[in-house]
Design a protein around this motif. Structure first.
Motif, mmCIF file in Angstrom:
data_model
loop_
_atom_site.group_PDB
_atom_site.id
_atom_site.type_symbol
_atom_site.label_atom_id
_atom_site.label_comp_id
_atom_site.label_asym_id
_atom_site.label_seq_id
_atom_site.Cartn_x
_atom_site.Cartn_y
_atom_site.Cartn_z
ATOM 1 N N UNK A 1 0.901 14.436 30.339
ATOM 2 C CA UNK A 1 1.581 15.791 30.666
ATOM 3 C C UNK A 1 2.823 15.681 31.192
ATOM 4 N N UNK A 2 3.817 15.283 30.217
ATOM 5 C CA UNK A 2 5.233 15.073 30.460
ATOM 6 C C UNK A 2 6.101 16.278 30.763
ATOM 7 N N UNK A 3 5.314 17.446 30.201
ATOM 8 C CA UNK A 3 6.007 18.738 30.191
ATOM 9 C C UNK A 3 6.056 19.472 31.678
ATOM 10 N N UNK A 4 4.845 18.851 32.547
ATOM 11 C CA UNK A 4 4.885 19.409 33.900
ATOM 12 C C UNK A 4 5.961 18.636 34.792
ATOM 13 N N UNK A 5 6.997 19.394 35.569
ATOM 14 C CA UNK A 5 8.138 18.711 35.984
ATOM 15 C C UNK A 5 7.696 18.037 37.366
ATOM 16 N N UNK A 6 8.658 17.013 37.650
ATOM 17 C CA UNK A 6 8.360 16.196 38.791
ATOM 18 C C UNK A 6 7.836 16.758 40.036
ATOM 19 N N UNK A 7 8.388 17.909 40.429
ATOM 20 C CA UNK A 7 7.997 18.322 41.751
ATOM 21 C C UNK A 7 6.695 18.817 41.657
ATOM 22 N N UNK A 8 6.338 19.552 40.788
ATOM 23 C CA UNK A 8 4.985 20.404 40.568
ATOM 24 C C UNK A 8 3.884 19.063 40.433
ATOM 25 N N UNK B 1 13.540 12.319 48.765
ATOM 26 C CA UNK B 1 13.268 11.546 47.440
ATOM 27 C C UNK B 1 13.089 12.330 46.610
ATOM 28 N N UNK B 2 11.965 13.195 46.597
ATOM 29 C CA UNK B 2 11.397 13.975 45.752
ATOM 30 C C UNK B 2 12.354 15.046 45.532
ATOM 31 N N UNK B 3 13.349 15.493 46.282
ATOM 32 C CA UNK B 3 14.372 16.485 46.052
ATOM 33 C C UNK B 3 15.398 16.237 45.196
ATOM 34 N N UNK B 4 15.750 14.713 45.487
ATOM 35 C CA UNK B 4 16.886 14.149 44.403
ATOM 36 C C UNK B 4 16.275 14.173 42.821
ATOM 37 N N UNK B 5 15.134 13.988 42.900
ATOM 38 C CA UNK B 5 14.363 13.763 41.582
ATOM 39 C C UNK B 5 14.427 15.182 40.911
ATOM 40 N N UNK B 6 13.846 16.289 41.776
ATOM 41 C CA UNK B 6 14.003 17.758 41.235
ATOM 42 C C UNK B 6 15.580 18.169 40.831
ATOM 43 N N UNK B 7 16.472 17.753 41.771
ATOM 44 C CA UNK B 7 17.822 18.147 41.271
ATOM 45 C C UNK B 7 18.231 17.488 39.968
ATOM 46 N N UNK B 8 18.001 16.173 39.929
ATOM 47 C CA UNK B 8 18.308 15.281 38.748
ATOM 48 C C UNK B 8 17.590 15.915 37.489
ATOM 49 N N UNK B 9 16.485 16.424 37.566
ATOM 50 C CA UNK B 9 15.621 17.110 36.630
ATOM 51 C C UNK B 9 16.267 18.414 36.196
ATOM 52 N N UNK B 10 16.912 18.940 36.966
ATOM 53 C CA UNK B 10 17.282 20.326 36.992
ATOM 54 C C UNK B 10 15.935 21.255 37.418
ATOM 55 N N UNK B 11 15.267 21.096 38.243
ATOM 56 C CA UNK B 11 13.982 21.832 38.333
ATOM 57 C C UNK B 11 14.343 23.081 39.025
#
Lengths: 102, 231
Positions: free
Chosen positions: B200-207, B54-64
């Motif tokens: 702190x919306x600039x911190x990406x989802x994964x981090x 679930x976290x992985x697809x979030x990061x992919x969607x956000x181009x992390x």
């Protein structure tokens, strides 16, 4: 960013973290602090992932809030995973239909 | 009573059925975030873990970043390392190194819990049986969910998008209800997550997930160290 690389990184890291300790370890972790830390990690991870993201999971904050409330109540009464999930979705869908057609 | 391959299949059947429904939710979410049916199914077949995926697809969607992806998987799946260590104490002598390397793929919360609760020594064939049937449920459910996500109308897939999160709630709430220490860790994690999202919306989802989970778990471990029997 390449999807193939994302998928290799995901699967690779997930496999290694399972494989290395199970294959190499012969002793138990003694540190009470480290064991405590590991005990809390799954709950902290799931909580941080769920809130506030769940409110944006259906595309409508109102339907999501109703679904979240349903899930919290059913989970509190220890209903099975699938019951909690389906009832949350069903209540969100009901509200979505009411908003659309009423 | 010997733990055979067949016994592994039987013990794995309820896990398989549970996974079928959880991964259905993942399939819906994965397709909604832009992945194809094949990609979603492939991720489930190679990862076999709900929160990590679930976290992985979030990061992919956000181009992390790839490092962000690796660290997120490391933290979220850290518990499997501990389970692997515990399980390694209970396996029989015939359990070879190659068998360890293959069956470690299937160390999940549910498979670990069932295997660890067995009274006898765990055999590699027993593990293999349980893993095969569980993996089938997990991958099959993802396939069904992903297909459903592409053919069902938006008003239904939208509502189904809450399923994966609802299941996370169903995992956490019953434990937090009984164990106030877990409840404290949960509230710290949620408070931090809300701060990251809105302030702190600039911190990406994964981090953000990593920091929330590590800080909340560290604080809980410092303030409420667990007793021996709570392992």
């Amino acid at each position: 960013m390449s999807l193939a690389i994302y998928m290799v990184v995901m699967a690779g890291v997930t496999y290694l973290i399972r494989m290395l300790p199970f294959t190499l370890m012969r002793k138990k972790i003694k540190s009470r602090f480290f064991r405590s830390f590991l005990y809390y990690v799954p709950y902290a991870v799931l909580s941080a992932m769920t809130f506030p993201s769940i409110f944006y999971s259906t595309g409508n904050v109102i339907t999501a809030a109703v679904g979240t409330f349903t899930a919290l109540v059913l989970a509190y009464y220890k209903k099975p995973l699938i019951v909690v999930a389906l009832c949350a979705a069903a209540s969100a869908l009901t509200v979505a239909l009411i908003i659309k057609f009423v | 009573m010997k733990l055979t391959f067949k016994k592994g299949l039987v013990h794995g059947l309820p896990i398989c059925l549970g996974y079928l429904s959880v991964s259905f939710g993942f399939g819906i979410s994965a397709v909604a975030s832009g992945l194809s049916v094949l990609e979603a199914t492939l991720i489930s077949a190679t990862n076999l873990t709900s929160a990590g995926q679930a976290a992985g697809i979030e990061i992919i969607a956000a181009a992390g970043g790839y490092i962000e992806m690796a660290l997120t998987q490391l933290i979220i799946n850290l518990r499997y390392a501990l389970m692997g260590i515990s399980l390694s104490q209970k396996i029989d002598k015939a359990y070879s190194v190659p068998a360890r390397m293959v069956t470690s793929f299937g160390i999940t919360d549910e498979i670990f819990a069932v295997a660890y609760s067995q009274t006898g020594q765990i055999t590699s064939l027993y593990m293999l049986g349980m893993i095969l049937i569980s993996c089938l449920g997990w991958t099959g459910g993802t396939l069904l969910g992903a297909v459903a996500g592409t053919v069902l109308p938006v008003i239904i897939t939208g509502a189904l998008g809450i399923m994966l999160y609802a299941m996370f709630i169903a995992i956490v709430v019953p434990v937090a209800k009984e164990d106030k220490k877990v409840l404290a860790a949960v509230f710290i994690a949620i408070a931090l997550s809300v701060i990251f999202k809105y302030l702190l919306p600039f911190v990406s989802a994964g981090f953000a997930i990593i920091i929330c989970a590590v800080v909340a778990s560290l604080l809980a471990a410092l303030i409420f160290p667990i007793k021996e029997e709570e392992e």
